[in-house]
Write an enzyme that holds these catalytic residues in place. Structure first.
Site, PDB file in Angstrom:
ATOM      1  N   ASP A 328     -66.801 -34.193 -43.744  1.00  0.00           N
ATOM      2  CA  ASP A 328     -66.794 -33.077 -44.702  1.00  0.00           C
ATOM      3  C   ASP A 328     -67.608 -33.380 -45.956  1.00  0.00           C
ATOM      4  O   ASP A 328     -67.753 -32.512 -46.825  1.00  0.00           O
ATOM      5  CB  ASP A 328     -65.355 -32.741 -45.105  1.00  0.00           C
ATOM      6  CG  ASP A 328     -64.565 -32.168 -43.930  1.00  0.00           C
ATOM      7  OD1 ASP A 328     -65.175 -31.577 -43.019  1.00  0.00           O
ATOM      8  OD2 ASP A 328     -63.326 -32.328 -43.918  1.00  0.00           O
ATOM      9  N   LYS A 355     -69.047 -25.918 -38.919  1.00  0.00           N
ATOM     10  CA  LYS A 355     -68.037 -25.992 -39.981  1.00  0.00           C
ATOM     11  C   LYS A 355     -67.898 -24.601 -40.619  1.00  0.00           C
ATOM     12  O   LYS A 355     -68.301 -23.612 -40.037  1.00  0.00           O
ATOM     13  CB  LYS A 355     -68.425 -27.073 -40.988  1.00  0.00           C
ATOM     14  CG  LYS A 355     -68.421 -28.485 -40.393  1.00  0.00           C
ATOM     15  CD  LYS A 355     -67.022 -28.910 -39.982  1.00  0.00           C
ATOM     16  CE  LYS A 355     -66.984 -30.293 -39.381  1.00  0.00           C
ATOM     17  NZ  LYS A 355     -65.664 -30.614 -38.798  1.00  0.00           N
TER      18      LYS A 355
HETATM   19  C1  S3P Z   1     -59.824 -32.035 -40.070  1.00  0.00           C
HETATM   20  C2  S3P Z   1     -60.761 -32.526 -39.189  1.00  0.00           C
HETATM   21  C3  S3P Z   1     -62.214 -32.308 -39.326  1.00  0.00           C
HETATM   22  C4  S3P Z   1     -62.584 -31.831 -40.726  1.00  0.00           C
HETATM   23  C5  S3P Z   1     -61.658 -30.767 -41.231  1.00  0.00           C
HETATM   24  C6  S3P Z   1     -60.225 -31.262 -41.266  1.00  0.00           C
HETATM   25  C7  S3P Z   1     -58.402 -32.292 -39.829  1.00  0.00           C
HETATM   26  O1  S3P Z   1     -62.612 -31.317 -38.398  1.00  0.00           O
HETATM   27  O2  S3P Z   1     -63.909 -31.352 -40.737  1.00  0.00           O
HETATM   28  O3  S3P Z   1     -62.022 -30.360 -42.534  1.00  0.00           O
HETATM   29  O4  S3P Z   1     -57.591 -32.101 -40.755  1.00  0.00           O
HETATM   30  O5  S3P Z   1     -58.061 -32.715 -38.714  1.00  0.00           O
HETATM   31  P1  S3P Z   1     -63.009 -31.689 -36.882  1.00  0.00           P
HETATM   32  O6  S3P Z   1     -61.837 -32.253 -36.240  1.00  0.00           O
HETATM   33  O7  S3P Z   1     -63.436 -30.374 -36.292  1.00  0.00           O
HETATM   34  O8  S3P Z   1     -64.153 -32.654 -36.992  1.00  0.00           O
END
Ligand code: S3P
Length: 446
Positions: A328, A355
Protein backbone atom coordinates in the site's frame (compact mmCIF):
# COMPACT_ATOMS: atom_id res chain seq x y z
CA UNK A 1 -21.30 6.29 2.46
CA UNK A 2 -21.80 10.02 2.96
CA UNK A 3 -18.36 10.99 1.63
CA UNK A 4 -19.32 9.82 -1.82
CA UNK A 5 -22.62 11.68 -2.00
CA UNK A 6 -21.40 15.20 -1.31
CA UNK A 7 -19.49 17.34 -3.77
CA UNK A 8 -15.74 16.71 -4.26
CA UNK A 9 -13.50 18.59 -1.83
CA UNK A 10 -10.39 19.89 -3.63
CA UNK A 11 -7.43 21.21 -1.64
CA UNK A 12 -4.07 22.76 -2.46
CA UNK A 13 -0.88 21.85 -0.59
CA UNK A 14 2.04 24.24 -0.84
CA UNK A 15 5.75 24.33 -0.01
CA UNK A 16 6.30 23.68 3.68
CA UNK A 17 8.89 25.01 6.13
CA UNK A 18 10.91 22.41 8.11
CA UNK A 19 8.57 19.94 9.80
CA UNK A 20 8.91 19.11 13.49
CA UNK A 21 7.12 17.63 16.45
CA UNK A 22 5.91 14.35 17.87
CA UNK A 23 2.81 12.85 16.29
CA UNK A 24 0.72 9.70 16.35
CA UNK A 25 -1.19 8.19 13.45
CA UNK A 26 -4.57 6.41 13.65
CA UNK A 27 -4.89 2.69 14.33
CA UNK A 28 -3.92 0.03 11.84
CA UNK A 29 -6.65 -0.57 9.27
CA UNK A 30 -5.96 -4.26 8.73
CA UNK A 31 -5.82 -5.02 12.45
CA UNK A 32 -8.93 -2.91 13.11
CA UNK A 33 -11.03 -4.87 10.59
CA UNK A 34 -9.87 -8.17 12.01
CA UNK A 35 -10.43 -7.11 15.62
CA UNK A 36 -14.10 -6.35 14.92
CA UNK A 37 -14.68 -9.51 12.92
CA UNK A 38 -13.10 -11.87 15.43
CA UNK A 39 -14.64 -10.11 18.43
CA UNK A 40 -18.03 -10.49 16.75
CA UNK A 41 -17.40 -14.24 16.55
CA UNK A 42 -16.30 -14.68 20.18
CA UNK A 43 -18.93 -15.31 22.84
CA UNK A 44 -18.74 -12.54 25.45
CA UNK A 45 -17.34 -9.03 25.47
CA UNK A 46 -14.13 -8.04 23.71
CA UNK A 47 -12.66 -4.57 24.04
CA UNK A 48 -10.71 -2.78 21.34
CA UNK A 49 -8.53 0.27 22.04
CA UNK A 50 -7.04 2.39 19.29
CA UNK A 51 -9.49 1.18 16.65
CA UNK A 52 -9.20 3.09 13.37
CA UNK A 53 -12.43 5.07 13.12
CA UNK A 54 -12.20 5.41 9.34
CA UNK A 55 -15.02 4.71 6.91
CA UNK A 56 -13.61 1.34 5.83
CA UNK A 57 -13.56 -0.02 9.38
CA UNK A 58 -16.95 1.49 10.18
CA UNK A 59 -18.32 -0.44 7.17
CA UNK A 60 -17.05 -3.64 8.80
CA UNK A 61 -18.65 -2.64 12.11
CA UNK A 62 -22.00 -2.02 10.42
CA UNK A 63 -21.84 -5.38 8.64
CA UNK A 64 -21.08 -7.26 11.86
CA UNK A 65 -23.95 -5.45 13.56
CA UNK A 66 -26.24 -6.47 10.69
CA UNK A 67 -25.26 -10.07 11.47
CA UNK A 68 -26.03 -9.88 15.19
CA UNK A 69 -22.99 -8.44 16.98
CA UNK A 70 -23.44 -5.66 19.48
CA UNK A 71 -20.75 -3.04 18.84
CA UNK A 72 -20.54 0.26 20.73
CA UNK A 73 -17.91 2.93 21.30
CA UNK A 74 -17.67 4.42 24.79
CA UNK A 75 -16.87 8.03 25.62
CA UNK A 76 -13.15 7.19 26.08
CA UNK A 77 -12.93 5.80 22.56
CA UNK A 78 -12.79 2.13 23.59
CA UNK A 79 -14.95 -0.17 21.46
CA UNK A 80 -16.99 -2.90 23.16
CA UNK A 81 -18.05 -5.87 21.08
CA UNK A 82 -20.45 -8.59 22.23
CA UNK A 83 -20.02 -11.46 19.82
CA UNK A 84 -22.49 -14.10 18.73
CA UNK A 85 -20.15 -17.12 18.40
CA UNK A 86 -18.69 -18.92 15.39
CA UNK A 87 -21.54 -20.46 13.37
CA UNK A 88 -24.16 -18.17 14.93
CA UNK A 89 -24.08 -15.12 12.68
CA UNK A 90 -27.58 -13.92 11.82
CA UNK A 91 -29.05 -13.42 8.37
CA UNK A 92 -28.48 -9.74 7.44
CA UNK A 93 -31.75 -8.02 6.55
CA UNK A 94 -30.10 -5.39 4.34
CA UNK A 95 -27.42 -5.36 1.66
CA UNK A 96 -23.96 -4.98 3.20
CA UNK A 97 -22.62 -1.59 2.09
CA UNK A 98 -18.84 -1.96 1.90
CA UNK A 99 -18.24 1.62 0.70
CA UNK A 100 -14.66 1.76 -0.62
CA UNK A 101 -13.34 -1.18 1.40
CA UNK A 102 -11.85 -4.19 -0.38
CA UNK A 103 -10.68 -5.65 2.94
CA UNK A 104 -14.19 -5.60 4.44
CA UNK A 105 -15.61 -7.18 1.31
CA UNK A 106 -13.15 -9.99 0.79
CA UNK A 107 -12.77 -10.97 4.45
CA UNK A 108 -16.52 -10.90 5.08
CA UNK A 109 -17.15 -12.99 1.98
CA UNK A 110 -14.94 -15.62 3.60
CA UNK A 111 -16.62 -15.33 6.97
CA UNK A 112 -20.11 -15.64 5.54
CA UNK A 113 -19.24 -18.42 3.04
CA UNK A 114 -19.29 -21.08 5.77
CA UNK A 115 -22.49 -19.84 7.43
CA UNK A 116 -25.95 -20.73 6.11
CA UNK A 117 -26.67 -17.10 5.21
CA UNK A 118 -27.33 -15.13 2.08
CA UNK A 119 -25.69 -11.73 1.82
CA UNK A 120 -25.57 -9.07 -0.86
CA UNK A 121 -22.45 -6.88 -1.06
CA UNK A 122 -22.53 -3.41 -2.59
CA UNK A 123 -19.86 -0.72 -2.77
CA UNK A 124 -18.81 2.58 -4.30
CA UNK A 125 -17.64 3.02 -7.91
CA UNK A 126 -14.03 2.16 -7.04
CA UNK A 127 -14.88 -1.03 -5.15
CA UNK A 128 -17.37 -2.08 -7.84
CA UNK A 129 -14.48 -2.17 -10.34
CA UNK A 130 -12.26 -4.45 -8.23
CA UNK A 131 -11.88 -8.19 -8.92
CA UNK A 132 -13.59 -10.54 -6.48
CA UNK A 133 -12.92 -13.72 -8.52
CA UNK A 134 -9.83 -14.29 -6.40
CA UNK A 135 -12.07 -15.07 -3.40
CA UNK A 136 -15.11 -16.35 -5.31
CA UNK A 137 -13.07 -19.22 -6.82
CA UNK A 138 -11.73 -20.85 -3.64
CA UNK A 139 -14.90 -20.13 -1.63
CA UNK A 140 -16.92 -21.83 -4.40
CA UNK A 141 -14.65 -24.86 -3.92
CA UNK A 142 -15.77 -24.85 -0.29
CA UNK A 143 -19.41 -24.98 -1.42
CA UNK A 144 -20.53 -21.34 -1.33
CA UNK A 145 -22.52 -20.02 -4.31
CA UNK A 146 -22.19 -16.59 -5.90
CA UNK A 147 -24.16 -14.39 -8.26
CA UNK A 148 -21.75 -11.62 -9.22
CA UNK A 149 -21.75 -8.69 -11.63
CA UNK A 150 -19.80 -9.24 -14.88
CA UNK A 151 -16.10 -9.91 -14.28
CA UNK A 152 -16.76 -11.24 -10.77
CA UNK A 153 -17.47 -7.80 -9.37
CA UNK A 154 -19.84 -6.05 -6.94
CA UNK A 155 -22.78 -5.93 -6.51
CA UNK A 156 -22.77 -9.64 -5.73
CA UNK A 157 -24.84 -12.06 -3.71
CA UNK A 158 -23.26 -14.87 -1.73
CA UNK A 159 -25.10 -17.96 -0.52
CA UNK A 160 -23.07 -19.50 2.25
CA UNK A 161 -23.16 -23.17 3.19
CA UNK A 162 -22.98 -24.99 6.50
CA UNK A 163 -21.18 -27.30 6.79
CA UNK A 164 -18.69 -26.07 4.17
CA UNK A 165 -16.03 -28.34 2.68
CA UNK A 166 -12.48 -27.84 3.98
CA UNK A 167 -9.98 -27.23 1.18
CA UNK A 168 -6.26 -26.87 0.65
CA UNK A 169 -5.56 -23.84 -1.51
CA UNK A 170 -2.33 -22.49 -2.96
CA UNK A 171 -2.60 -18.72 -3.41
CA UNK A 172 -2.16 -17.78 -7.08
CA UNK A 173 -1.65 -14.11 -6.12
CA UNK A 174 0.19 -12.85 -3.04
CA UNK A 175 -2.87 -11.58 -1.18
CA UNK A 176 -3.48 -11.33 2.55
CA UNK A 177 -7.14 -10.67 1.78
CA UNK A 178 -7.58 -13.97 -0.04
CA UNK A 179 -5.60 -15.83 2.63
CA UNK A 180 -7.67 -14.24 5.38
CA UNK A 181 -10.97 -14.92 3.62
CA UNK A 182 -10.13 -18.63 3.54
CA UNK A 183 -8.95 -18.75 7.15
CA UNK A 184 -12.14 -17.01 8.27
CA UNK A 185 -14.23 -19.45 6.21
CA UNK A 186 -12.24 -22.26 7.83
CA UNK A 187 -13.29 -21.12 11.31
CA UNK A 188 -16.77 -22.61 10.84
CA UNK A 189 -15.77 -25.49 8.55
CA UNK A 190 -15.31 -28.97 10.00
CA UNK A 191 -11.74 -30.33 9.74
CA UNK A 192 -8.64 -28.50 8.51
CA UNK A 193 -8.67 -25.67 6.00
CA UNK A 194 -5.18 -25.08 4.61
CA UNK A 195 -3.76 -22.09 2.74
CA UNK A 196 -0.36 -22.32 1.06
CA UNK A 197 1.34 -19.00 0.62
CA UNK A 198 4.42 -19.08 -1.66
CA UNK A 199 5.15 -15.39 -0.92
CA UNK A 200 4.54 -14.20 2.65
CA UNK A 201 1.87 -11.51 3.05
CA UNK A 202 0.77 -9.62 6.17
CA UNK A 203 0.12 -12.12 8.95
CA UNK A 204 -2.27 -10.18 11.22
CA UNK A 205 -5.03 -12.76 10.70
CA UNK A 206 -2.82 -15.62 11.83
CA UNK A 207 -1.60 -13.72 14.88
CA UNK A 208 -5.05 -12.60 15.93
CA UNK A 209 -6.80 -15.90 15.27
CA UNK A 210 -4.28 -17.57 17.57
CA UNK A 211 -4.77 -14.82 20.12
CA UNK A 212 -8.53 -15.55 20.15
CA UNK A 213 -7.77 -19.24 20.77
CA UNK A 214 -8.17 -20.74 17.29
CA UNK A 215 -6.16 -23.88 16.55
CA UNK A 216 -3.91 -22.47 13.81
CA UNK A 217 -0.45 -23.62 12.80
CA UNK A 218 2.10 -22.20 10.36
CA UNK A 219 4.70 -24.50 8.77
CA UNK A 220 7.27 -23.86 6.07
CA UNK A 221 7.31 -26.47 3.28
CA UNK A 222 10.32 -27.68 1.28
CA UNK A 223 9.93 -24.83 -1.23
CA UNK A 224 9.92 -22.23 1.52
CA UNK A 225 6.16 -21.59 1.21
CA UNK A 226 4.11 -20.86 4.34
CA UNK A 227 1.49 -23.51 5.02
CA UNK A 228 -1.26 -22.18 7.28
CA UNK A 229 -3.72 -24.67 8.73
CA UNK A 230 -6.80 -23.83 10.76
CA UNK A 231 -9.02 -26.35 12.54
CA UNK A 232 -12.65 -25.53 12.12
CA UNK A 233 -15.66 -25.33 14.32
CA UNK A 234 -13.53 -23.11 16.52
CA UNK A 235 -14.58 -21.54 19.80
CA UNK A 236 -13.14 -18.03 20.10
CA UNK A 237 -12.49 -16.42 23.49
CA UNK A 238 -13.15 -12.68 23.88
CA UNK A 239 -10.02 -10.51 24.05
CA UNK A 240 -8.77 -7.07 24.98
CA UNK A 241 -7.06 -5.69 21.90
CA UNK A 242 -4.78 -2.68 21.53
CA UNK A 243 -4.44 -1.64 17.89
CA UNK A 244 -1.03 -0.15 17.00
CA UNK A 245 -0.63 2.88 14.73
CA UNK A 246 -0.90 2.07 11.04
CA UNK A 247 2.48 1.91 9.26
CA UNK A 248 0.65 2.59 5.99
CA UNK A 249 -0.59 5.90 7.43
CA UNK A 250 2.77 6.68 9.09
CA UNK A 251 4.26 6.39 5.59
CA UNK A 252 2.95 9.86 4.66
CA UNK A 253 4.49 11.93 7.49
CA UNK A 254 7.59 9.71 7.23
CA UNK A 255 8.22 10.63 3.59
CA UNK A 256 7.25 14.26 4.24
CA UNK A 257 9.87 14.52 6.99
CA UNK A 258 12.54 12.97 4.75
CA UNK A 259 11.76 15.31 1.84
CA UNK A 260 11.15 18.71 3.47
CA UNK A 261 14.64 20.16 4.18
CA UNK A 262 15.57 20.63 7.83
CA UNK A 263 12.75 18.43 9.19
CA UNK A 264 12.81 16.08 12.13
CA UNK A 265 9.60 14.35 13.23
CA UNK A 266 8.94 11.60 15.76
CA UNK A 267 6.05 9.27 14.94
CA UNK A 268 4.99 7.31 18.01
CA UNK A 269 3.46 3.86 18.29
CA UNK A 270 3.90 2.62 14.73
CA UNK A 271 3.23 -1.04 13.92
CA UNK A 272 6.45 -2.62 12.65
CA UNK A 273 5.33 -6.15 11.81
CA UNK A 274 7.99 -7.33 9.31
CA UNK A 275 5.24 -8.25 6.82
CA UNK A 276 4.32 -4.53 6.76
CA UNK A 277 7.57 -2.64 7.33
CA UNK A 278 9.02 -2.80 3.80
CA UNK A 279 8.82 0.96 3.25
CA UNK A 280 11.11 1.68 6.20
CA UNK A 281 13.72 -0.66 4.68
CA UNK A 282 13.29 0.87 1.22
CA UNK A 283 13.63 4.46 2.43
CA UNK A 284 16.70 3.57 4.50
CA UNK A 285 18.30 1.96 1.44
CA UNK A 286 17.57 5.19 -0.45
CA UNK A 287 19.53 7.04 2.26
CA UNK A 288 16.67 7.99 4.58
CA UNK A 289 17.57 8.60 8.22
CA UNK A 290 14.89 6.69 10.15
CA UNK A 291 15.70 5.56 13.68
CA UNK A 292 13.48 3.07 15.48
CA UNK A 293 13.36 3.71 19.21
CA UNK A 294 11.54 1.91 22.05
CA UNK A 295 10.85 -1.29 20.10
CA UNK A 296 8.17 -3.24 21.98
CA UNK A 297 5.35 -5.75 21.66
CA UNK A 298 1.75 -4.54 21.76
CA UNK A 299 -0.86 -7.28 21.78
CA UNK A 300 1.28 -9.69 19.77
CA UNK A 301 2.41 -7.11 17.20
CA UNK A 302 5.86 -5.42 17.10
CA UNK A 303 5.65 -1.64 17.60
CA UNK A 304 8.17 1.21 17.84
CA UNK A 305 8.59 4.97 17.63
CA UNK A 306 10.22 6.38 14.50
CA UNK A 307 12.51 9.41 14.47
CA UNK A 308 12.70 10.65 10.90
CA UNK A 309 15.23 13.27 9.80
CA UNK A 310 15.34 15.00 6.40
CA UNK A 311 17.81 13.19 4.17
CA UNK A 312 19.40 13.09 0.73
CA UNK A 313 17.61 10.23 -1.05
CA UNK A 314 19.03 8.22 -3.94
CA UNK A 315 17.12 6.38 -6.65
CA UNK A 316 16.53 2.66 -6.18
CA UNK A 317 15.73 -0.50 -8.14
CA UNK A 318 13.95 -2.57 -5.49
CA UNK A 319 13.49 -6.34 -5.63
CA UNK A 320 9.81 -7.01 -6.51
CA UNK A 321 9.84 -9.78 -3.85
CA UNK A 322 9.46 -7.10 -1.22
CA UNK A 323 6.19 -5.83 -2.73
CA UNK A 324 3.79 -7.53 -0.27
CA UNK A 325 5.57 -5.92 2.71
CA UNK A 326 4.87 -2.42 1.35
CA UNK A 327 2.04 -3.03 -1.11
CA UNK A 328 0.00 0.00 0.00
CA UNK A 329 3.05 2.27 0.27
CA UNK A 330 4.07 2.42 -3.39
CA UNK A 331 2.20 5.66 -4.20
CA UNK A 332 4.12 7.58 -1.52
CA UNK A 333 7.35 5.69 -2.37
CA UNK A 334 6.93 6.99 -5.95
CA UNK A 335 6.78 10.54 -4.56
CA UNK A 336 10.03 9.92 -2.64
CA UNK A 337 11.61 8.57 -5.85
CA UNK A 338 10.42 11.64 -7.80
CA UNK A 339 12.51 13.87 -5.50
CA UNK A 340 15.52 11.52 -5.20
CA UNK A 341 18.93 11.77 -6.84
CA UNK A 342 18.98 9.49 -9.90
CA UNK A 343 16.64 6.98 -11.45
CA UNK A 344 14.32 4.52 -9.69
CA UNK A 345 12.98 1.44 -11.43
CA UNK A 346 9.92 -0.19 -9.86
CA UNK A 347 8.98 -3.58 -11.32
CA UNK A 348 6.69 -6.53 -10.58
CA UNK A 349 3.85 -4.34 -9.35
CA UNK A 350 0.89 -5.46 -11.49
CA UNK A 351 -1.20 -5.87 -8.29
CA UNK A 352 -1.20 -2.07 -7.97
CA UNK A 353 -3.54 -1.94 -10.96
CA UNK A 354 -6.38 -3.52 -8.92
CA UNK A 355 -6.22 -1.40 -5.77
CA UNK A 356 -8.67 1.43 -4.98
CA UNK A 357 -7.52 2.83 -8.34
CA UNK A 358 -5.00 1.63 -10.92
CA UNK A 359 -2.16 3.03 -8.86
CA UNK A 360 0.46 2.78 -11.63
CA UNK A 361 -1.52 4.84 -14.14
CA UNK A 362 -3.01 7.22 -11.56
CA UNK A 363 0.39 7.99 -10.07
CA UNK A 364 2.13 8.27 -13.46
CA UNK A 365 -0.45 10.77 -14.74
CA UNK A 366 -0.49 12.78 -11.52
CA UNK A 367 3.28 12.89 -11.09
CA UNK A 368 3.77 14.06 -14.66
CA UNK A 369 1.15 16.76 -14.15
CA UNK A 370 3.21 18.20 -11.29
CA UNK A 371 6.55 18.14 -13.10
CA UNK A 372 8.03 14.70 -12.39
CA UNK A 373 9.66 12.58 -15.09
CA UNK A 374 7.86 9.23 -15.13
CA UNK A 375 7.56 6.38 -17.59
CA UNK A 376 4.83 3.80 -17.02
CA UNK A 377 5.62 0.18 -17.85
CA UNK A 378 3.33 -2.84 -17.83
CA UNK A 379 4.24 -3.73 -14.25
CA UNK A 380 5.79 -0.62 -12.77
CA UNK A 381 7.15 2.90 -13.10
CA UNK A 382 10.55 4.32 -14.05
CA UNK A 383 11.10 7.63 -12.30
CA UNK A 384 13.91 10.17 -12.87
CA UNK A 385 14.36 12.02 -9.59
CA UNK A 386 14.78 15.79 -9.43
CA UNK A 387 17.89 15.45 -7.27
CA UNK A 388 16.23 17.13 -4.31
CA UNK A 389 14.88 20.09 -6.31
CA UNK A 390 11.20 20.84 -5.65
CA UNK A 391 8.66 19.67 -8.21
CA UNK A 392 7.03 22.43 -10.27
CA UNK A 393 3.55 21.61 -8.90
CA UNK A 394 0.18 21.96 -10.58
CA UNK A 395 -3.01 19.98 -10.80
CA UNK A 396 -5.78 19.38 -10.05
CA UNK A 397 -4.53 15.83 -9.80
CA UNK A 398 -7.22 13.14 -10.20
CA UNK A 399 -7.42 10.85 -7.16
CA UNK A 400 -10.21 8.54 -8.42
CA UNK A 401 -11.69 7.68 -5.01
CA UNK A 402 -8.27 6.48 -3.82
CA UNK A 403 -7.24 7.71 -0.36
CA UNK A 404 -3.56 6.86 -0.79
CA UNK A 405 -3.35 8.77 -4.08
CA UNK A 406 -4.88 11.84 -2.43
CA UNK A 407 -2.44 11.74 0.51
CA UNK A 408 0.58 11.06 -1.71
CA UNK A 409 -0.08 14.16 -3.80
CA UNK A 410 -0.75 16.23 -0.69
CA UNK A 411 2.78 15.34 0.48
CA UNK A 412 4.16 16.09 -3.00
CA UNK A 413 2.66 19.58 -2.65
CA UNK A 414 4.83 20.22 0.42
CA UNK A 415 7.92 19.91 -1.79
CA UNK A 416 6.66 21.81 -4.83
CA UNK A 417 7.33 25.33 -6.08
CA UNK A 418 3.79 26.17 -7.10
CA UNK A 419 1.72 23.88 -4.86
CA UNK A 420 -0.24 20.76 -5.78
CA UNK A 421 -4.02 20.75 -6.03
CA UNK A 422 -5.69 17.45 -5.18
CA UNK A 423 -9.11 17.16 -6.84
CA UNK A 424 -10.86 15.47 -3.91
CA UNK A 425 -9.69 14.91 -0.34
CA UNK A 426 -12.85 13.07 0.81
CA UNK A 427 -11.44 9.57 0.22
CA UNK A 428 -8.82 10.20 2.93
CA UNK A 429 -11.58 9.56 5.50
CA UNK A 430 -11.55 5.87 4.59
CA UNK A 431 -8.21 5.27 6.33
CA UNK A 432 -6.78 8.46 7.85
CA UNK A 433 -9.24 10.77 9.58
CA UNK A 434 -7.28 13.78 10.82
CA UNK A 435 -4.66 13.65 8.06
CA UNK A 436 -4.75 17.39 7.37
CA UNK A 437 -4.72 18.24 11.11
CA UNK A 438 -1.64 16.08 11.45
CA UNK A 439 0.10 18.00 8.66
CA UNK A 440 -0.75 21.17 10.54
CA UNK A 441 0.63 19.70 13.80
CA UNK A 442 3.97 19.11 12.07
CA UNK A 443 3.99 22.72 10.85
CA UNK A 444 3.38 21.79 7.20
CA UNK A 445 0.50 24.24 6.81
CA UNK A 446 -1.54 26.76 8.76
C1 S3P B 1 -4.98 -5.97 3.26
C2 S3P B 1 -4.24 -6.62 2.30
C3 S3P B 1 -3.71 -5.96 1.09
C4 S3P B 1 -3.72 -4.44 1.22
C5 S3P B 1 -5.01 -3.93 1.79
C6 S3P B 1 -5.27 -4.52 3.16
C7 S3P B 1 -5.49 -6.72 4.41
O1 S3P B 1 -4.51 -6.32 -0.02
O2 S3P B 1 -3.49 -3.85 -0.04
O3 S3P B 1 -4.98 -2.52 1.91
O4 S3P B 1 -5.90 -6.10 5.40
O5 S3P B 1 -5.46 -7.96 4.36
P1 S3P B 1 -4.23 -7.67 -0.86
O6 S3P B 1 -4.41 -8.80 0.03
O7 S3P B 1 -5.24 -7.61 -1.97
O8 S3P B 1 -2.83 -7.53 -1.38
Amino acid sequence: MPAHNDAPTPATFTAAPALSGTITVPGDKSISHRSLMLSALAIGESRVEGLLEGEDVLATADAMRAMGADIVRDADGTWHVHGVGVGCLLQPQVALDMGNSGTSTRLLMGLIASHALTATFVGDASLSRRPMGRVIDPLSNMGAAFTASPGGRLPLTLRGICPAVPIEYRLPVASAQVKSALLLAGLNTPGITRVIEPVATRDHSERMLRGFGADLTVDIDNDGARVISIRGEAMLQPQNIVVPGDPSSAAFPMVAALLVPGSQVTIRNVGLNPTRAGLVDLLREMGGDIAIIRPRDVGGEPVGDLVVTASRLSGIDPDPARAPSMIDEYPIAFVAAALAHGRSVFRGLEELRVKESDRLTTMAIGLRAIGAQVEETEDGLIIEGTGGEPLSGGGPVATLLDHRIAMSFAIAGLVSRGGVTVDDMRPVATSFPGFVDLLKAMGAME
